[in-house]
Design an enzyme around this catalytic site. Structure first.
Site, PDB file in Angstrom:
ATOM      1  N   HIS A  27      34.867  -0.621   6.527  1.00 44.60           N
ATOM      2  CA  HIS A  27      35.239   0.295   7.611  1.00 44.60           C
ATOM      3  C   HIS A  27      36.518   1.044   7.233  1.00 44.60           C
ATOM      4  O   HIS A  27      37.631   0.573   7.512  1.00 44.60           O
ATOM      5  CB  HIS A  27      35.466  -0.489   8.907  1.00 44.60           C
ATOM      6  CG  HIS A  27      34.256  -1.249   9.366  1.00 44.60           C
ATOM      7  ND1 HIS A  27      33.824  -2.399   8.750  1.00 44.60           N
ATOM      8  CD2 HIS A  27      33.401  -1.003  10.388  1.00 44.60           C
ATOM      9  CE1 HIS A  27      32.744  -2.840   9.379  1.00 44.60           C
ATOM     10  NE2 HIS A  27      32.466  -2.016  10.373  1.00 44.60           N
ATOM     11  N   HIS A  67      37.523  -5.216  12.047  1.00 42.98           N
ATOM     12  CA  HIS A  67      36.698  -4.477  11.083  1.00 42.98           C
ATOM     13  C   HIS A  67      37.568  -3.604  10.177  1.00 42.98           C
ATOM     14  O   HIS A  67      37.183  -3.303   9.051  1.00 42.98           O
ATOM     15  CB  HIS A  67      35.658  -3.617  11.811  1.00 42.98           C
ATOM     16  CG  HIS A  67      36.242  -2.693  12.822  1.00 42.98           C
ATOM     17  ND1 HIS A  67      36.498  -3.076  14.125  1.00 42.98           N
ATOM     18  CD2 HIS A  67      36.641  -1.398  12.729  1.00 42.98           C
ATOM     19  CE1 HIS A  67      37.018  -2.060  14.784  1.00 42.98           C
ATOM     20  NE2 HIS A  67      37.113  -1.033  13.965  1.00 42.98           N
ATOM     21  N   GLY A 155      36.673  -0.472  21.015  1.00 43.10           N
ATOM     22  CA  GLY A 155      35.702  -1.552  21.179  1.00 43.10           C
ATOM     23  C   GLY A 155      36.324  -2.810  21.745  1.00 43.10           C
ATOM     24  O   GLY A 155      35.737  -3.477  22.608  1.00 43.10           O
ATOM     25  N   ASN A 184      41.007   6.436  19.394  1.00 43.98           N
ATOM     26  CA  ASN A 184      40.367   7.513  18.638  1.00 43.98           C
ATOM     27  C   ASN A 184      39.061   7.991  19.271  1.00 43.98           C
ATOM     28  O   ASN A 184      38.427   8.922  18.769  1.00 43.98           O
ATOM     29  CB  ASN A 184      40.127   7.102  17.182  1.00 43.98           C
ATOM     30  CG  ASN A 184      39.213   5.894  17.043  1.00 43.98           C
ATOM     31  OD1 ASN A 184      38.209   5.769  17.732  1.00 43.98           O
ATOM     32  ND2 ASN A 184      39.558   4.998  16.119  1.00 43.98           N
ATOM     33  N   ILE A 186      36.091   6.936  19.320  1.00 44.87           N
ATOM     34  CA  ILE A 186      34.871   6.858  18.524  1.00 44.87           C
ATOM     35  C   ILE A 186      34.439   5.400  18.396  1.00 44.87           C
ATOM     36  O   ILE A 186      35.269   4.509  18.155  1.00 44.87           O
ATOM     37  CB  ILE A 186      35.082   7.444  17.103  1.00 44.87           C
ATOM     38  CG1 ILE A 186      35.341   8.954  17.176  1.00 44.87           C
ATOM     39  CG2 ILE A 186      33.895   7.153  16.194  1.00 44.87           C
ATOM     40  CD1 ILE A 186      34.138   9.775  17.626  1.00 44.87           C
ATOM     41  N   HIS A 258      33.347   5.423  10.470  1.00 46.50           N
ATOM     42  CA  HIS A 258      33.700   4.127  11.063  1.00 46.50           C
ATOM     43  C   HIS A 258      33.330   2.957  10.161  1.00 46.50           C
ATOM     44  O   HIS A 258      34.195   2.161   9.792  1.00 46.50           O
ATOM     45  CB  HIS A 258      33.010   3.952  12.418  1.00 46.50           C
ATOM     46  CG  HIS A 258      33.167   2.571  12.987  1.00 46.50           C
ATOM     47  ND1 HIS A 258      34.266   2.201  13.738  1.00 46.50           N
ATOM     48  CD2 HIS A 258      32.385   1.474  12.898  1.00 46.50           C
ATOM     49  CE1 HIS A 258      34.142   0.922  14.075  1.00 46.50           C
ATOM     50  NE2 HIS A 258      33.000   0.463  13.592  1.00 46.50           N
ATOM     51  N   ARG A 345      36.305 -37.902  34.058  1.00 44.94           N
ATOM     52  CA  ARG A 345      37.309 -36.858  34.319  1.00 44.94           C
ATOM     53  C   ARG A 345      38.583 -37.485  34.895  1.00 44.94           C
ATOM     54  O   ARG A 345      39.694 -37.043  34.616  1.00 44.94           O
ATOM     55  CB  ARG A 345      36.772 -35.776  35.251  1.00 44.94           C
ATOM     56  CG  ARG A 345      36.415 -36.253  36.655  1.00 44.94           C
ATOM     57  CD  ARG A 345      36.136 -35.104  37.604  1.00 44.94           C
ATOM     58  NE  ARG A 345      35.694 -35.579  38.906  1.00 44.94           N
ATOM     59  CZ  ARG A 345      35.625 -34.831  39.984  1.00 44.94           C
ATOM     60  NH1 ARG A 345      35.982 -33.563  39.938  1.00 44.94           N
ATOM     61  NH2 ARG A 345      35.206 -35.336  41.122  1.00 44.94           N
ATOM     62  N   GLU A 399      37.556 -17.978  31.815  1.00 49.61           N
ATOM     63  CA  GLU A 399      37.244 -19.010  30.813  1.00 49.61           C
ATOM     64  C   GLU A 399      37.351 -18.481  29.388  1.00 49.61           C
ATOM     65  O   GLU A 399      37.866 -19.168  28.499  1.00 49.61           O
ATOM     66  CB  GLU A 399      35.821 -19.570  31.030  1.00 49.61           C
ATOM     67  CG  GLU A 399      35.633 -20.312  32.334  1.00 49.61           C
ATOM     68  CD  GLU A 399      35.161 -19.410  33.459  1.00 49.61           C
ATOM     69  OE1 GLU A 399      34.812 -19.948  34.530  1.00 49.61           O
ATOM     70  OE2 GLU A 399      35.142 -18.174  33.271  1.00 49.61           O
ATOM     71  N   PHE A 425      30.155 -23.797  31.794  1.00 45.09           N
ATOM     72  CA  PHE A 425      30.852 -22.555  31.460  1.00 45.09           C
ATOM     73  C   PHE A 425      31.374 -22.531  30.026  1.00 45.09           C
ATOM     74  O   PHE A 425      32.075 -21.594  29.641  1.00 45.09           O
ATOM     75  CB  PHE A 425      31.979 -22.292  32.463  1.00 45.09           C
ATOM     76  CG  PHE A 425      31.485 -22.184  33.882  1.00 45.09           C
ATOM     77  CD1 PHE A 425      30.346 -21.454  34.172  1.00 45.09           C
ATOM     78  CD2 PHE A 425      32.137 -22.826  34.920  1.00 45.09           C
ATOM     79  CE1 PHE A 425      29.859 -21.363  35.472  1.00 45.09           C
ATOM     80  CE2 PHE A 425      31.666 -22.745  36.224  1.00 45.09           C
ATOM     81  CZ  PHE A 425      30.520 -22.007  36.497  1.00 45.09           C
ATOM     82  N   ASP A 457      25.346 -29.128  43.470  1.00 46.22           N
ATOM     83  CA  ASP A 457      25.622 -27.755  43.035  1.00 46.22           C
ATOM     84  C   ASP A 457      24.430 -27.133  42.317  1.00 46.22           C
ATOM     85  O   ASP A 457      24.348 -25.910  42.180  1.00 46.22           O
ATOM     86  CB  ASP A 457      26.857 -27.707  42.131  1.00 46.22           C
ATOM     87  CG  ASP A 457      28.148 -27.687  42.931  1.00 46.22           C
ATOM     88  OD1 ASP A 457      28.079 -27.436  44.150  1.00 46.22           O
ATOM     89  OD2 ASP A 457      29.215 -27.928  42.348  1.00 46.22           O
ATOM     90  N   HIS A 461      24.776 -24.923  37.824  1.00 42.76           N
ATOM     91  CA  HIS A 461      25.988 -25.596  37.372  1.00 42.76           C
ATOM     92  C   HIS A 461      25.709 -26.855  36.554  1.00 42.76           C
ATOM     93  O   HIS A 461      26.646 -27.508  36.089  1.00 42.76           O
ATOM     94  CB  HIS A 461      26.856 -25.965  38.582  1.00 42.76           C
ATOM     95  CG  HIS A 461      27.623 -24.811  39.145  1.00 42.76           C
ATOM     96  ND1 HIS A 461      27.009 -23.647  39.552  1.00 42.76           N
ATOM     97  CD2 HIS A 461      28.952 -24.623  39.352  1.00 42.76           C
ATOM     98  CE1 HIS A 461      27.927 -22.800  39.995  1.00 42.76           C
ATOM     99  NE2 HIS A 461      29.114 -23.362  39.887  1.00 42.76           N
TER     100      HIS A 461
END
Length: 654
Positions: A27, A67, A155, A184, A186, A258, A345, A399, A425, A457, A461
């Site tokens: 690039h 890139h 991007g 730019n 593009i 590019h 947990r 997240e 997630f 849930d 989930h």
């Protein structure tokens, strides 16, 4: 624009053009367009020392638009980094070249992070900036006082992670963070107007960022903007209006510059247009020496810094020290005395309470689920706007940004970041988790509500395929502990794994203890180990992880009543088990011909252990919304069902 500036910038342009042409891929457009901005930054503002790329108080330069990697490689070579030689630039995009197609993190090279997936570098840069603010509070501003500059393209700013990360950065008022936006207009498909009509000024200001618009090819405007941000009160975007492929008569300002080589004929025209009368890869000594002078400035900066640093070195070393082993040993002993029925947990929270009771380099957080992930302890102080005397980050419902920011925290210095969300997630986190693994960073992902055990849930989930997906990532340890003892040991291994990120997959529902005796050995570090045996000679091996180890134990006892004897293998980490010597794996897996596995998730990653003769008890459809015990029964994950099917299997094979 003065001639010296033009010559310095053209070094970047033509090294990039020539390297891409020689590789026949790459690039060239972005390095050609942003060469002026990069030149002013490195020449006048960036604090760095090529002789010591890991200088703690260096400014960080992150190329989010990965890139355009030849921009970075050119700068590192020109300023005198040993990591990048002219020879390595000539091997751009070749096997084992440090000049890979997109920047790949290597310590002590000047390549601060791995980028390429667009927007990731923005989140990393936010992590760098947060780390700098926290470290400044720990060590003092005379030791830590640097900035993070991130070069992002159109991007990068389309990607959702950019919105998440920039929103949090603005909220936290990260005045040490500067984005250089290569505006730019593009993209690969053509003008960005095909897909974007954002008002960038309003967008960035709504996040709480300063916005400065400049001509990215005007040396004075670039200098003035960078000078202004040295005393910024908030994060700043310098929007640099540039021409992609600057200097190319036929391809500048077009998508054709590019992601493809310019071609030999066009390169001749660029050389004429920019008055660059040198052969490919040739940099005149006079200009190269000017670049080397720029690199040498940092040696003096670091030497002056070292005078202050050495006076406080003992204090700093103590602040940067991590001593978790003793704390976790005490927690294991306490666990045996108490033997409580706990969700993993909650076991994780108790472990974290102990770890955070002393000063260390753990930086916690959660994506708006602190109370559910149990990641926040009574010892934590909250990171707030302008207040970084703290060690816990409320990431909000972000997240993906959380994961990218944690990569930046880990890369910055000696911090060990961990962040929580629900296992389902992990899909939002996956690109950043993958980069944690690729960069060999000690980032810990605390992912709770790890199965259908979360109950009502429902299937939106309830993770099914997530464990298999995560286990497929190279250099990632996925842990699914079965009780408090295993949770402590999984935390211990995660903290000691300096080159491997970890996922802790934790339950919402309470689990009975499976370990009732203290052991100095971290059994979870083997990935799998025997937890129960109903006879010396056995007919069946039962493999399970996490909450299903309890189910496996119950099944084993039921089978024993019918004189079918078995052993139960707790397998908290398939990744670690697969690394064990063959002799150990054979002992665990191949004592019996018949094997079954139990895990309330996709069965595909268990088939390699169970083989063609065995059974995999799990879930290969989506879950259900109901109390969790009813869901387990619905999917046949009960001791009665597993016992009956196992009996038939064993008797059939005998």
């Amino acid at each position: 624009m003065n001639k010296l500036h033009n010559d310095l910038a053209n070094c970047i342009r033509f090294l990039s053009i020539d390297a891409v042409q020689k590789a026949n891929s790459g690039h060239p457009g972005m390095p050609m367009g942003m060469a002026d901005v990069a030149t002013v930054l490195f020449k006048n503002f960036l604090r760095f020392n090529p002789k010591n790329p890991n200088w703690l108080n260096r400014d960080r330069f992150v190329l989010s638009a990965g890139h355009g990697s030849m921009l970075l490689y050119s700068l590192l070579y020109l300023t005198g980094y040993k990591s990048i030689s002219l020879s390595s630039i000539k091997k751009f995009r070749k096997l084992n070249s440090i000049c890979a197609g997109h920047p790949e993190y290597h310590s002590k090279t000047g390549i601060e992070t791995t980028t390429g997936p667009l927007g990731q570098g923005i989140a990393n840069a936010v992590g760098f900036a947060v780390a700098e603010e926290i470290l400044k509070k720990k060590l003092g501003k005379e030791i830590i006082n640097h900035k993070t500059y991130v070069l992002a393209g159109d991007g990068c700013l389309m990607e959702g992670i950019s919105h998440e990360a920039m929103s949090l950065a603005g909220h936290l008022k990260l005045k040490n963070l500067v984005m250089l936006f290569d505006n730019n207009s593009i993209s690969i498909d053509g003008p960005t107007s095909l897909a974007v009509s954002d008002n960038f000024k309003k967008r960035f200001e709504s996040y709480g960022w300063e916005y400065i618009l400049i001509n990215g090819h005007n040396e004075k405007e670039i200098f003035k903007a960078l000078k202004k941000v040295q005393n910024a009160k908030k994060p700043t975007v310098i929007s640099c209006k540039t021409k992609i492929g600057y200097g190319s008569p036929n391809k500048s300002g077009k998508s054709s510059s590019h992601g493809s080589p310019l071609g030999l004929d066009e390169i001749k025209l660029v050389r004429n247009a920019l008055n660059w009368n040198y052969k490919p890869f040739e940099i005149p000594n006079k200009i190269l020496n000017e670049w080397k002078k720029i690199g040498k400035k940092g040696q003096k900066l670091e030497n002056n810094w070292n005078k202050i640093y050495k006076k406080k070195k003992v204090i700093i070393n103590n602040l940067l020290k991590n001593n978790f082993t003793k704390i976790l040993k005490t927690e294991k002993q306490k666990t045996i005395k108490e033997l409580k029925c706990l969700a993993t947990r909650k076991s994780s929270e108790l472990t974290l309470n102990a770890l955070t009771s002393v000063s260390n380099n753990l930086i916690g957080g959660s994506a708006d689920l602190a109370g559910s992930n149990n990641t926040k302890t009574k010892h934590h102080k909250i990171v707030k706007p302008g207040d970084f005397n703290s060690d816990y980050i409320h990431y909000g419902v972000r997240e993906h940004a959380m994961s990218g920011i944690m990569n930046g925290l880990a890369l910055h210095s000696n911090f060990i970041p961990y962040g929580g969300t629900f296992l389902i997630f992990s899909d939002y986190c996956k690109p950043s988790i993958r980069l944690s693994a690729l960069m060999e960073q000690r980032v810990i992902y605390v992912m709770t509500h790890d199965s259908i055990g979360l109950g009502e849930d429902g299937p939106t989930h309830q993770p099914i395929e997530q464990l298999s997906g995560l286990r497929s990532i190279p250099n990632l340890n996925v842990f699914r502990p079965a009780d408090r003892m295993e949770t402590i040991e999984c935390w211990e291994h995660a903290l000691k794994s300096s080159k491997t990120p970890s996922v802790l997959s934790l339950t919402r529902q309470n689990l009975d203890p499976i370990r009732i005796k203290y052991s100095k050995i971290n059994k979870c570090s083997f990935g799998a180990y025997e937890i129960l045996r109903t006879n010396k000679k056995i007919d069946l091996t039962i493999l399970a992880s996490g909450s299903e180890v309890n189910l496996a134990i119950e099944t084993s006892h039921k089978l024993a009543k019918d004189k079918i004897y078995s052993k139960v293998i707790s397998m908290p980490s398939q990744d670690l088990f697969d690394l064990q010597p063959n002799s150990y794996k054979q002992k665990i897996i191949n004592e019996t011909k018949i094997k079954i596995s139990i895990e309330a998730a996709s069965t595909d990653c268990w088939k390699k252990y169970v083989g063609d003769n065995g059974l995999t008890f799990g879930i290969d459809t989506f879950g259900k919304s109901a109390p969790y015990k009813e869901i387990y029964k619905h999917f046949g994950l009960t001791a009665a069902n597993i016992t009956n099917k196992s009996k038939k299997l064993v008797r059939k094979k005998i």
